[in-house]
Design a protein around this motif. Structure first.
Motif, mmCIF file in Angstrom:
data_model
loop_
_atom_site.group_PDB
_atom_site.id
_atom_site.type_symbol
_atom_site.label_atom_id
_atom_site.label_comp_id
_atom_site.label_asym_id
_atom_site.label_seq_id
_atom_site.Cartn_x
_atom_site.Cartn_y
_atom_site.Cartn_z
ATOM 1 N N GLU A 153 0.835 -1.195 0.000
ATOM 2 C CA GLU A 153 0.000 0.000 0.000
ATOM 3 C C GLU A 153 0.872 1.247 0.000
ATOM 4 O O GLU A 153 1.644 1.479 0.925
ATOM 5 N N ALA A 154 0.751 2.067 -1.065
ATOM 6 C CA ALA A 154 1.603 3.253 -1.215
ATOM 7 C C ALA A 154 1.227 4.376 -0.261
ATOM 8 O O ALA A 154 2.070 5.213 0.085
ATOM 9 N N GLN A 155 -0.032 4.430 0.168
ATOM 10 C CA GLN A 155 -0.502 5.470 1.086
ATOM 11 C C GLN A 155 -1.403 4.836 2.137
ATOM 12 O O GLN A 155 -2.632 4.941 2.082
ATOM 13 N N PRO A 156 -0.823 4.176 3.140
ATOM 14 C CA PRO A 156 -1.610 3.434 4.129
ATOM 15 C C PRO A 156 -2.540 4.297 4.974
ATOM 16 O O PRO A 156 -3.487 3.775 5.562
ATOM 17 N N CYS A 157 -2.275 5.594 5.063
ATOM 18 C CA CYS A 157 -3.125 6.490 5.853
ATOM 19 C C CYS A 157 -3.917 7.447 4.965
ATOM 20 O O CYS A 157 -4.451 8.454 5.439
ATOM 21 N N GLY A 158 -3.955 7.155 3.671
ATOM 22 C CA GLY A 158 -4.660 8.030 2.758
ATOM 23 C C GLY A 158 -3.772 9.129 2.199
ATOM 24 O O GLY A 158 -2.574 9.183 2.494
ATOM 25 N N PRO A 159 -4.328 10.037 1.433
ATOM 26 C CA PRO A 159 -3.529 11.052 0.727
ATOM 27 C C PRO A 159 -2.850 12.081 1.633
ATOM 28 O O PRO A 159 -1.962 12.800 1.176
ATOM 29 N N MET A 160 -3.223 12.157 2.911
ATOM 30 C CA MET A 160 -2.595 13.127 3.812
ATOM 31 C C MET A 160 -1.505 12.485 4.670
ATOM 32 O O MET A 160 -0.863 13.167 5.482
ATOM 33 N N GLY A 161 -1.285 11.202 4.492
ATOM 34 C CA GLY A 161 -0.323 10.491 5.328
ATOM 35 C C GLY A 161 0.968 10.156 4.610
ATOM 36 O O GLY A 161 1.235 10.635 3.510
ATOM 37 N N VAL A 162 1.777 9.327 5.264
ATOM 38 C CA VAL A 162 3.051 8.910 4.681
ATOM 39 C C VAL A 162 2.795 8.194 3.361
ATOM 40 O O VAL A 162 1.731 7.595 3.158
ATOM 41 N N GLY A 163 3.782 8.254 2.478
ATOM 42 C CA GLY A 163 3.624 7.606 1.188
ATOM 43 C C GLY A 163 4.968 7.287 0.565
ATOM 44 O O GLY A 163 6.014 7.752 1.034
ATOM 45 N N MET A 164 4.938 6.530 -0.485
ATOM 46 C CA MET A 164 6.165 6.138 -1.164
ATOM 47 C C MET A 164 6.758 7.299 -1.955
ATOM 48 O O MET A 164 7.926 7.274 -2.311
ATOM 49 N N GLY A 166 6.808 11.757 -2.231
ATOM 50 C CA GLY A 166 6.413 13.037 -1.671
ATOM 51 C C GLY A 166 6.519 13.099 -0.160
ATOM 52 O O GLY A 166 6.751 12.089 0.516
ATOM 53 N N SER A 167 6.360 14.306 0.373
ATOM 54 C CA SER A 167 6.415 14.543 1.814
ATOM 55 C C SER A 167 5.194 15.349 2.231
ATOM 56 O O SER A 167 4.889 16.380 1.645
ATOM 57 N N ARG A 168 4.501 14.869 3.267
ATOM 58 C CA ARG A 168 3.320 15.537 3.794
ATOM 59 C C ARG A 168 3.468 15.634 5.310
ATOM 60 O O ARG A 168 3.633 14.608 5.977
ATOM 61 N N VAL A 169 3.402 16.842 5.831
ATOM 62 C CA VAL A 169 3.641 17.044 7.257
ATOM 63 C C VAL A 169 2.593 17.969 7.870
ATOM 64 O O VAL A 169 1.871 18.684 7.167
ATOM 65 N N PHE A 170 2.546 17.946 9.202
ATOM 66 C CA PHE A 170 1.661 18.807 9.979
ATOM 67 C C PHE A 170 2.520 19.619 10.940
ATOM 68 O O PHE A 170 3.519 19.116 11.467
ATOM 69 N N GLU A 171 2.116 20.869 11.178
ATOM 70 C CA GLU A 171 2.880 21.749 12.058
ATOM 71 C C GLU A 171 1.945 22.733 12.746
ATOM 72 O O GLU A 171 1.068 23.314 12.107
#
Length: 203
Positions: A153-164, A166-171
């Protein structure tokens, strides 16, 4: 003479107080990467941020998020929109994970995912308190296996989570702890600088 000197110092002090703070400037590396583009502030109803406006790419405020999106012109002259910054509200003193129900409402795949400390994708050394959405339990083991093998699974937490890719973060927004910002950095250098992200203050 002493009174004149004091008055002069007070005038200089008041003049300095009235000056606007210097506008943020891009790094030299970013300036070279986006040569031929215009560095400017993009302001929405709630947030402002600096970014480059290039011939085929620019950033716009999006009040539906609220946040920002990037508009790109394709070779077919059709414009494509990609949201890159989204805002989540929280009690100022609350920990960042209080926004998890809001995330899960947007991304059902994140039902069992949590926020964990993350590396800053824009710097070798992390100085900002960044978090990423990661799986837990058996899903975490499966994700670690996916990272090692490239299969799963390339995005186990959906499009806002970790993935193979890109980088997606919260701050937590540095100048306003009542807001958490989600940032999608993608896989390439972006035209925007999230260190310049600020709440729009009322006049």
């Amino acid at each position: 003479m002493r009174k004149v000197a004091i008055v002069g110092l007070m005038a200089l002090s008041l003049s300095a107080c009235g000056q606007k703070p210097a506008e943020p400037q891009p790094s030299e590396a970013a300036r070279q990467t986006f040569s031929g583009c215009e560095w400017q502030a993009v302001r929405g109803g709630q947030l402002s941020m600096y970014a480059f406006a290039c011939p085929n790419t620019h950033m716009v405020a999006d009040e539906t998020l609220p946040g920002f999106g990037v508009v790109e012109s394709g070779p077919d002259d059709v414009s494509y929109y990609r949201p890159v910054v989204r805002t989540f509200a929280k009690p100022p003193q609350a920990a960042i994970d209080v926004i998890l129900p809001q995330i899960r409402k947007l991304t059902p795949q994140a039902a069992t995912c949590v926020l964990t400390p993350a590396q800053d994708p824009t710097a070798e050394k992390t100085t900002r308190a960044l978090f990423e959405l990661t799986p837990t339990g058996e899903a975490l083991k499966a994700w670690e296996q996916t990272v090692q093998t490239g299969e799963g699974e390339a995005q186990p937490c959906g499009p806002m989570g970790v993935g193979m890719a890109g980088s997606r973060v919260f701050e937590v927004l540095p100048d306003d702890p009542a807001y958490v910002i989600y940032i999608d950095y993608g896989s390439e250098i972006q035209i925007f600088d999230t260190t310049t992200l600020r709440r729009v203050k009322g006049d």
